[in-house]
Design a protein around this motif. Structure first.
Motif, PDB file in Angstrom:
ATOM      1  N   UNK A   1     -15.474  11.732  30.904  1.00 61.48           N
ATOM      2  CA  UNK A   1     -14.575  11.682  32.042  1.00 61.48           C
ATOM      3  C   UNK A   1     -13.770  13.044  32.156  1.00 61.48           C
ATOM      4  N   UNK A   2     -13.733  13.567  33.369  1.00 59.02           N
ATOM      5  CA  UNK A   2     -13.232  14.862  33.605  1.00 59.02           C
ATOM      6  C   UNK A   2     -11.641  14.678  34.090  1.00 59.02           C
ATOM      7  N   UNK A   3     -10.772  15.240  33.456  1.00 62.15           N
ATOM      8  CA  UNK A   3      -9.343  15.247  34.273  1.00 62.15           C
ATOM      9  C   UNK A   3      -9.331  16.439  35.341  1.00 62.15           C
ATOM     10  N   UNK A   4      -8.688  15.920  36.299  1.00 63.22           N
ATOM     11  CA  UNK A   4      -8.563  17.040  37.563  1.00 63.22           C
ATOM     12  C   UNK A   4      -6.854  17.451  37.169  1.00 63.22           C
ATOM     13  N   UNK A   5      -7.008  18.778  36.716  1.00 62.43           N
ATOM     14  CA  UNK A   5      -5.755  19.381  36.328  1.00 62.43           C
ATOM     15  C   UNK A   5      -4.901  20.100  37.370  1.00 62.43           C
TER      16      UNK A   5
ATOM     17  N   UNK B   1     -11.078  22.537  44.935  1.00 59.56           N
ATOM     18  CA  UNK B   1     -11.465  23.709  44.043  1.00 59.56           C
ATOM     19  C   UNK B   1     -11.534  23.099  42.739  1.00 59.56           C
ATOM     20  N   UNK B   2     -10.378  22.407  42.304  1.00 56.50           N
ATOM     21  CA  UNK B   2     -10.554  21.700  41.059  1.00 56.50           C
ATOM     22  C   UNK B   2     -11.629  20.916  40.679  1.00 56.50           C
TER      23      UNK B   2
ATOM     24  N   UNK C   1     -16.882  18.667  38.461  1.00 56.96           N
ATOM     25  CA  UNK C   1     -17.945  17.795  38.714  1.00 56.96           C
ATOM     26  C   UNK C   1     -19.131  18.542  37.875  1.00 56.96           C
ATOM     27  N   UNK C   2     -18.960  19.698  37.896  1.00 53.72           N
ATOM     28  CA  UNK C   2     -20.025  20.777  37.129  1.00 53.72           C
ATOM     29  C   UNK C   2     -19.963  20.401  35.720  1.00 53.72           C
ATOM     30  N   UNK C   3     -18.830  20.381  35.232  1.00 55.12           N
ATOM     31  CA  UNK C   3     -18.459  20.129  33.798  1.00 55.12           C
ATOM     32  C   UNK C   3     -18.962  18.647  33.407  1.00 55.12           C
TER      33      UNK C   3
END
Length: 218
Positions: free
Chosen positions: A55-59, A95-96, A101-103
């Motif tokens: 999962x990636x957080x959108x900070x 932008x975030x 998504x790349x990470x």
């Protein structure tokens, strides 16, 4: 008071709350990076299979640890209230999200993401704590598509009144529900950043198959 010395000690405490799944065919799925350290301690204590759910957080802009949303495989969550609090526009979020998504793709390639068979099994999703809950909810929703029997979200610490959506999680396990909560790290003596290498080592060392290490103690 700081409840936990580090993530492994938090995992051992959390395992005590999950004792009923000892030696079953349940799968423990950690959210990289820090959540995998907690999850590995849970899996080791209970003799369960270990995997990762990426999962990636959108900070928030200028405050990356504050989540305005999260993304996982096939899942996107955005919290409008958090967006307003952070003063972020839709363009800021774009932008975030592009960077995350790349990470997300990089970490999925590195760690895999729920690669074990989950159909008809209990999925125990573990992180090192919940703040806004966006990452944990994204993880659980991504796993729902893999047809588990039930999804249990298990974290060592969370805000006192936080609860996951009923349509996302079948059970929520959290031994420390804190009223004066501002960040997960405040409940750990050692909350240093976990590395990719540490996550990979834990995943490679974990037992595979249901009840693979049933004689292991906490």
């Amino acid at each position: 008071m700081i409840p936990f010395a580090d993530r492994r000690s938090a995992g051992r405490e959390l395992a005590a709350e999950l004792e009923r799944w000892r030696g079953t065919d349940a799968v423990v799925l950690g959210i990289p990076r820090g959540g995998v350290v907690v999850a590995a301690a849970v899996a080791e204590a209970l003799g369960l299979e270990l995997d990762a759910v990426v999962v990636r957080k959108l900070g928030a802009s200028g405050h990356k640890e504050y989540a305005v949303g999260a993304i996982a495989d096939g899942v996107r969550i955005v919290t409008p209230g958090a967006m307003r609090w952070a003063g972020m526009s839709s363009r800021d979020l774009e932008r975030v999200e592009a960077a995350e998504r790349d990470e997300l793709a990089r970490r999925t390639d590195a760690f895999g993401s729920a690669s074990v068979e989950l159909s008809g099994r209990t999925a125990i999703v573990v992180d090192d704590g919940v703040a806004t809950g966006a990452s944990a909810i994204a993880a659980c929703r991504a796993l729902r598509a893999r047809d588990p029997k039930q999804i249990v979200l298990a974290v060592p610490v969370a805000p006192e009144h936080w609860e996951p959506p009923a349509d996302t999680v079948d059970e929520f396990v959290c031994p420390y529900r804190e009223a004066d909560f501002w960040a997960v790290g405040q409940y750990y003596d050692d909350f240093r950043q976990t590395t990719d290498a540490e996550v990979l080592a834990l995943l490679r060392a974990a037992p595979t198959g249901s009840g693979a290490d049933e004689e292991a103690g906490p």
